[in-house]
Design a protein around this motif. Sequence first.
Motif, PDB file in Angstrom:
ATOM      1  N   ARG A 115       0.787  -1.136  -0.030  1.00  0.00           N
ATOM      2  CA  ARG A 115      -0.012   0.118  -0.025  1.00  0.00           C
ATOM      3  C   ARG A 115       0.628   1.079   0.021  1.00  0.00           C
ATOM      4  O   ARG A 115       1.650   1.249   0.782  1.00  0.00           O
ATOM      5  CB  ARG A 115      -0.861   0.085   1.183  1.00  0.00           C
ATOM      6  CG  ARG A 115      -2.207   1.058   1.288  1.00  0.00           C
ATOM      7  CD  ARG A 115      -3.143   0.657   0.414  1.00  0.00           C
ATOM      8  NE  ARG A 115      -4.349   1.648   0.050  1.00  0.00           N
ATOM      9  CZ  ARG A 115      -5.364   1.495  -0.576  1.00  0.00           C
ATOM     10  NH1 ARG A 115      -5.549   0.623  -1.806  1.00  0.00           N
ATOM     11  NH2 ARG A 115      -6.258   2.547  -0.549  1.00  0.00           N
ATOM     12  N   GLU A 117       1.319   5.804  -1.715  1.00  0.00           N
ATOM     13  CA  GLU A 117       0.795   6.938  -2.432  1.00  0.00           C
ATOM     14  C   GLU A 117       2.125   7.513  -3.004  1.00  0.00           C
ATOM     15  O   GLU A 117       3.115   7.886  -2.600  1.00  0.00           O
ATOM     16  CB  GLU A 117       0.400   7.713  -1.268  1.00  0.00           C
ATOM     17  CG  GLU A 117      -0.095   9.053  -1.940  1.00  0.00           C
ATOM     18  CD  GLU A 117      -0.759  10.062  -0.848  1.00  0.00           C
ATOM     19  OE1 GLU A 117      -0.492  11.295  -0.975  1.00  0.00           O
ATOM     20  OE2 GLU A 117      -1.431   9.609   0.022  1.00  0.00           O
ATOM     21  N   TYR A 126      -1.588   8.791  -7.262  1.00  0.00           N
ATOM     22  CA  TYR A 126      -2.301   7.551  -7.161  1.00  0.00           C
ATOM     23  C   TYR A 126      -2.069   7.079  -5.425  1.00  0.00           C
ATOM     24  O   TYR A 126      -1.292   7.397  -4.979  1.00  0.00           O
ATOM     25  CB  TYR A 126      -1.301   6.608  -8.053  1.00  0.00           C
ATOM     26  CG  TYR A 126      -1.850   5.134  -7.768  1.00  0.00           C
ATOM     27  CD1 TYR A 126      -3.049   4.715  -8.348  1.00  0.00           C
ATOM     28  CD2 TYR A 126      -1.083   4.266  -6.671  1.00  0.00           C
ATOM     29  CE1 TYR A 126      -3.471   3.530  -8.253  1.00  0.00           C
ATOM     30  CE2 TYR A 126      -1.458   2.826  -6.650  1.00  0.00           C
ATOM     31  CZ  TYR A 126      -2.580   2.528  -7.266  1.00  0.00           C
ATOM     32  OH  TYR A 126      -3.057   1.300  -7.109  1.00  0.00           O
ATOM     33  N   ILE A 127      -3.300   6.738  -5.042  1.00  0.00           N
ATOM     34  CA  ILE A 127      -3.351   5.949  -3.819  1.00  0.00           C
ATOM     35  C   ILE A 127      -3.871   4.686  -4.037  1.00  0.00           C
ATOM     36  O   ILE A 127      -4.993   4.388  -4.488  1.00  0.00           O
ATOM     37  CB  ILE A 127      -4.203   6.892  -2.798  1.00  0.00           C
ATOM     38  CG1 ILE A 127      -3.629   8.409  -2.676  1.00  0.00           C
ATOM     39  CG2 ILE A 127      -4.315   6.260  -1.565  1.00  0.00           C
ATOM     40  CD1 ILE A 127      -4.515   9.125  -1.884  1.00  0.00           C
ATOM     41  N   GLY A 128      -3.034   3.688  -3.389  1.00  0.00           N
ATOM     42  CA  GLY A 128      -3.826   2.386  -3.735  1.00  0.00           C
ATOM     43  C   GLY A 128      -2.558   1.300  -3.587  1.00  0.00           C
ATOM     44  O   GLY A 128      -1.642   1.671  -2.775  1.00  0.00           O
ATOM     45  N   ASP A 129      -2.868   0.115  -4.325  1.00  0.00           N
ATOM     46  CA  ASP A 129      -1.899  -1.074  -4.011  1.00  0.00           C
ATOM     47  C   ASP A 129      -0.731  -0.992  -5.234  1.00  0.00           C
ATOM     48  O   ASP A 129      -1.222  -0.655  -6.247  1.00  0.00           O
ATOM     49  CB  ASP A 129      -2.701  -2.219  -4.375  1.00  0.00           C
ATOM     50  CG  ASP A 129      -3.683  -2.629  -3.058  1.00  0.00           C
ATOM     51  OD1 ASP A 129      -3.603  -2.179  -2.011  1.00  0.00           O
ATOM     52  OD2 ASP A 129      -4.812  -3.177  -3.505  1.00  0.00           O
ATOM     53  N   TYR A 135       1.410   0.142 -10.538  1.00  0.00           N
ATOM     54  CA  TYR A 135      -0.119   0.036  -9.740  1.00  0.00           C
ATOM     55  C   TYR A 135      -0.582  -1.121  -9.840  1.00  0.00           C
ATOM     56  O   TYR A 135      -0.768  -1.793 -11.008  1.00  0.00           O
ATOM     57  CB  TYR A 135      -0.988   1.048 -10.089  1.00  0.00           C
ATOM     58  CG  TYR A 135      -0.658   2.355 -10.726  1.00  0.00           C
ATOM     59  CD1 TYR A 135       0.403   3.110  -9.872  1.00  0.00           C
ATOM     60  CD2 TYR A 135      -0.944   3.302 -11.609  1.00  0.00           C
ATOM     61  CE1 TYR A 135       0.726   4.331  -9.808  1.00  0.00           C
ATOM     62  CE2 TYR A 135      -0.652   4.559 -11.926  1.00  0.00           C
ATOM     63  CZ  TYR A 135       0.389   5.177 -10.820  1.00  0.00           C
ATOM     64  OH  TYR A 135       0.750   6.337 -11.018  1.00  0.00           O
ATOM     65  N   LYS A 138      -6.125  -2.692  -6.313  1.00  0.00           N
ATOM     66  CA  LYS A 138      -7.235  -1.594  -6.020  1.00  0.00           C
ATOM     67  C   LYS A 138      -6.419  -0.423  -5.690  1.00  0.00           C
ATOM     68  O   LYS A 138      -5.818  -0.342  -5.104  1.00  0.00           O
ATOM     69  CB  LYS A 138      -8.125  -1.878  -4.861  1.00  0.00           C
ATOM     70  CG  LYS A 138      -9.062  -3.232  -4.736  1.00  0.00           C
ATOM     71  CD  LYS A 138     -10.164  -2.991  -5.757  1.00  0.00           C
ATOM     72  CE  LYS A 138     -10.991  -4.207  -5.695  1.00  0.00           C
ATOM     73  NZ  LYS A 138     -11.812  -4.260  -6.738  1.00  0.00           N
ATOM     74  N   GLY A 139      -7.123   0.731  -6.469  1.00  0.00           N
ATOM     75  CA  GLY A 139      -6.283   2.171  -6.060  1.00  0.00           C
ATOM     76  C   GLY A 139      -7.304   3.252  -6.714  1.00  0.00           C
ATOM     77  O   GLY A 139      -8.397   2.961  -7.410  1.00  0.00           O
ATOM     78  N   HIS A 140      -6.993   4.353  -6.373  1.00  0.00           N
ATOM     79  CA  HIS A 140      -7.442   5.744  -6.936  1.00  0.00           C
ATOM     80  C   HIS A 140      -6.372   6.457  -7.566  1.00  0.00           C
ATOM     81  O   HIS A 140      -5.586   6.885  -7.093  1.00  0.00           O
ATOM     82  CB  HIS A 140      -8.096   6.382  -5.791  1.00  0.00           C
ATOM     83  CG  HIS A 140      -9.106   7.662  -6.151  1.00  0.00           C
ATOM     84  ND1 HIS A 140      -8.232   8.706  -6.204  1.00  0.00           N
ATOM     85  CD2 HIS A 140     -10.233   7.812  -6.645  1.00  0.00           C
ATOM     86  CE1 HIS A 140      -9.343   9.549  -6.878  1.00  0.00           C
ATOM     87  NE2 HIS A 140     -10.461   9.064  -6.893  1.00  0.00           N
ATOM     88  N   GLU A 150     -11.049   5.102 -10.619  1.00  0.00           N
ATOM     89  CA  GLU A 150     -11.107   4.318  -9.163  1.00  0.00           C
ATOM     90  C   GLU A 150     -11.588   2.897  -9.336  1.00  0.00           C
ATOM     91  O   GLU A 150     -12.538   2.534 -10.051  1.00  0.00           O
ATOM     92  CB  GLU A 150     -12.031   4.952  -8.136  1.00  0.00           C
ATOM     93  CG  GLU A 150     -12.161   4.146  -6.653  1.00  0.00           C
ATOM     94  CD  GLU A 150     -12.841   4.864  -5.572  1.00  0.00           C
ATOM     95  OE1 GLU A 150     -12.840   4.375  -4.540  1.00  0.00           O
ATOM     96  OE2 GLU A 150     -13.523   5.975  -5.963  1.00  0.00           O
TER      97      GLU A 150
END
Length: 258
Positions: A115, A117, A126-129, A135, A138-140, A150
């Motif tokens: 996990r 950012e 990008y924030i997520g896995d 990437y 799951k992520g945003h 998302e």
Amino acid sequence: MKYNLLMILTLALIPLACSAEYISDVSLPDGSRYTGESKNGLFEGKGELKWANGKRYEGFFKSGLMSGQGKLIDANGDTYEGMFKNGLDNGAGTYKFRGGDIYVGNFEDGQISGRGELTTTNGGKYIGDFQGGYYQGKGHLHYPDGKTYEGDFVIGLPQGSGKLTIPGVGVYTGQFLKGSYHGKGVFTFDNGAKYDGDFENGKWNGEGVVTSDSIGVYRGHFKNGTYNGYGVYIDSKGKRFEGTWENGKLISSKGSEN
């Protein structure tokens, strides 16, 4: 980010009183220099290692390898500060790229994994896995141009189920493949029009329904974003057109109703 190097002391060791540990100031054959604690001929404890090319590490060592909390400044200007294990970035840390991009999160065996950012200088975030620096999971993602996605990622691209919002255009919710709309999905335009159906390579392909208050409703087959194949179109005044379509034009009609 891999620095798997066994650091063996061979030169001047200054013993600490009543201890098997030493304070060392050592020049190594490859031109690097170590200053700090050692034990049994290996870097052990807190120390600083400077490479001949300008790379520098300051932090903790275990059995000759970078392990524990530390800071590594690469010769190219990249900086990593966080946890190390067995000579590699492992655990929580912050990586600052020389160009200004910053990653904060987890590392595994010298790679961005887990996990985290990532914030880029062009306005993206990008924030997520992550997995292996990509990437993955799951992520945003916030794109520099304002778009947001998302959902699922595979090797750095939207793939699987997700939602893409395009300011001034509309919202797509559905399946993705290698970054493109692919599979079942719904695209709702900001003007109220909507397409619900099959996508392939980012375009309407297959069976679907498009609705618009100003144009009407078409239900049938699509190819490359236009009516192609059998379909039924009812315009905004209720007039019906049914038959075979090609590139958006009715070429074979079953008749119409006023």
